[in-house]
Design an enzyme around this catalytic site. Sequence first.
Site, mmCIF file in Angstrom:
data_model
loop_
_atom_site.group_PDB
_atom_site.id
_atom_site.type_symbol
_atom_site.label_atom_id
_atom_site.label_comp_id
_atom_site.label_asym_id
_atom_site.label_seq_id
_atom_site.Cartn_x
_atom_site.Cartn_y
_atom_site.Cartn_z
ATOM 1 N N LYS A 1 0.752 -1.558 0.203
ATOM 2 C CA LYS A 1 0.445 0.276 -0.320
ATOM 3 C C LYS A 1 1.152 1.011 0.229
ATOM 4 O O LYS A 1 2.086 1.212 0.447
ATOM 5 C CB LYS A 1 -0.690 0.432 1.352
ATOM 6 C CG LYS A 1 -2.179 -0.961 0.802
ATOM 7 C CD LYS A 1 -2.746 -0.887 2.167
ATOM 8 C CE LYS A 1 -4.351 -2.015 2.877
ATOM 9 N NZ LYS A 1 -5.278 -2.391 3.151
ATOM 10 N N TYR B 1 -12.540 -2.097 -3.730
ATOM 11 C CA TYR B 1 -12.905 -2.004 -2.062
ATOM 12 C C TYR B 1 -14.281 -2.405 -2.136
ATOM 13 O O TYR B 1 -14.989 -2.044 -0.591
ATOM 14 C CB TYR B 1 -12.164 -1.598 -1.061
ATOM 15 C CG TYR B 1 -10.651 -1.676 -0.600
ATOM 16 C CD1 TYR B 1 -10.600 -2.721 0.014
ATOM 17 C CD2 TYR B 1 -9.846 -0.779 -1.413
ATOM 18 C CE1 TYR B 1 -9.351 -3.009 0.374
ATOM 19 C CE2 TYR B 1 -8.479 -1.000 -0.844
ATOM 20 C CZ TYR B 1 -8.088 -2.232 -0.171
ATOM 21 O OH TYR B 1 -7.016 -2.645 0.705
ATOM 22 N N ASN C 1 -1.796 0.060 6.727
ATOM 23 C CA ASN C 1 -1.005 -1.187 7.509
ATOM 24 C C ASN C 1 -0.333 -2.002 6.167
ATOM 25 O O ASN C 1 -0.475 -2.705 6.426
ATOM 26 C CB ASN C 1 -2.296 -1.923 7.679
ATOM 27 C CG ASN C 1 -3.723 -1.980 6.499
ATOM 28 O OD1 ASN C 1 -3.837 -2.168 5.564
ATOM 29 N ND2 ASN C 1 -4.829 -2.669 7.897
ATOM 30 N N HIS D 1 -1.668 -5.549 1.550
ATOM 31 C CA HIS D 1 -3.456 -6.120 1.262
ATOM 32 C C HIS D 1 -3.154 -7.442 1.184
ATOM 33 O O HIS D 1 -2.089 -7.519 -0.036
ATOM 34 C CB HIS D 1 -4.087 -5.501 -0.143
ATOM 35 C CG HIS D 1 -5.539 -6.449 -0.315
ATOM 36 N ND1 HIS D 1 -6.362 -6.290 0.084
ATOM 37 C CD2 HIS D 1 -5.568 -6.925 -1.124
ATOM 38 C CE1 HIS D 1 -7.376 -6.895 -0.241
ATOM 39 N NE2 HIS D 1 -6.743 -7.658 -1.324
ATOM 40 N N GLU E 1 -10.102 -11.021 -7.268
ATOM 41 C CA GLU E 1 -8.547 -9.290 -7.347
ATOM 42 C C GLU E 1 -7.573 -9.651 -8.354
ATOM 43 O O GLU E 1 -6.942 -8.812 -8.919
ATOM 44 C CB GLU E 1 -7.771 -10.016 -5.760
ATOM 45 C CG GLU E 1 -9.169 -9.218 -5.128
ATOM 46 C CD GLU E 1 -8.656 -8.595 -3.683
ATOM 47 O OE1 GLU E 1 -9.246 -8.438 -3.031
ATOM 48 O OE2 GLU E 1 -7.071 -9.559 -3.110
HETATM 49 N N1 UDP Z 1 -9.924 -0.610 7.400
HETATM 50 C C1 UDP Z 1 -9.557 0.174 8.225
HETATM 51 N N2 UDP Z 1 -10.602 0.452 9.960
HETATM 52 C C2 UDP Z 1 -11.045 -0.499 9.975
HETATM 53 C C3 UDP Z 1 -11.193 -1.869 9.288
HETATM 54 C C4 UDP Z 1 -10.524 -2.116 8.209
HETATM 55 O O1 UDP Z 1 -9.425 1.388 7.480
HETATM 56 O O2 UDP Z 1 -11.388 -0.358 11.055
HETATM 57 C C5 UDP Z 1 -9.097 -0.715 6.610
HETATM 58 C C6 UDP Z 1 -8.047 -1.912 6.657
HETATM 59 O O3 UDP Z 1 -7.220 -0.569 5.107
HETATM 60 C C7 UDP Z 1 -7.499 -2.562 5.612
HETATM 61 C C8 UDP Z 1 -9.126 -2.619 4.742
HETATM 62 O O4 UDP Z 1 -9.653 -1.592 5.647
HETATM 63 O O5 UDP Z 1 -6.722 -3.487 5.393
HETATM 64 C C9 UDP Z 1 -9.746 -4.021 4.365
HETATM 65 O O6 UDP Z 1 -10.546 -4.294 5.640
HETATM 66 P P1 UDP Z 1 -10.081 -6.164 6.365
HETATM 67 O O7 UDP Z 1 -10.840 -6.318 7.036
HETATM 68 O O8 UDP Z 1 -10.428 -6.493 5.082
HETATM 69 O O9 UDP Z 1 -9.045 -5.955 6.207
HETATM 70 P P2 UDP Z 1 -7.611 -7.078 5.523
HETATM 71 O O10 UDP Z 1 -8.093 -8.286 4.816
HETATM 72 O O11 UDP Z 1 -6.713 -6.032 5.166
HETATM 73 O O12 UDP Z 1 -6.893 -7.321 7.058
#
Ligand code: UDP
Length: 141
Positions: A11, A51, A114, A117, A128
């Site tokens: 990211k 997303y 974070n 992805h 994807e």
């Molecule tokens: N995210 C966020 N706030 C939250 C939860 C998710 O900004 O409270 C963002 C974060 O960047 C995350 C993405 O949304 O990586 C997708 O969320 P998911 O639950 O799918 O997490 P991942 O699969 O990336 O661990």
Amino acid sequence: MAVERTLSIIKPDAVAKNVIGQIYTRFESNGLKIVASKMKWLSRQEAEAFYAVHKERPFFKDLVDFMVSGPVQVQVLEGENAIMKNRELMGATDPKKAAKGTIRADFAQSIDANAVHGSDSPETAAVEIAFFFPQMNVYSR
Ligand code: UDP
């Protein structure tokens, strides 16, 4: 265990931190082969489409804003159990909760910025990968 492919994105925060190479080393040293790769600056429309599953979530706008804030490095990883293996290497969504030694524990600063992805299921991985790479641009051997 089956050989799988998964979609990985480094990211904008991690690209800006100049750690693409360090993250690639983690994939390679854990049996994941990079079989497609490109740098891309997502448009807002692309980030919203990628997303779309989160579009009703309260963090959706912030997530899209973040994903278009700079270029991302996108790759297809191939290997035994690649989807779960990549998720393990990434660590928990919130870097504060991510296990020691994971990519998010080491390179991410917050739950929104974070670092990486990774697809979370075979179905999502297929969608994807197709989103970013036509089949002819994935090089398995
Ligand atoms: N995210 C966020 N706030 C939250 C939860 C998710 O900004 O409270 C963002 C974060 O960047 C995350 C993405 O949304 O990586 C997708 O969320 P998911 O639950 O799918 O997490 P991942 O699969 O990336 O661990």
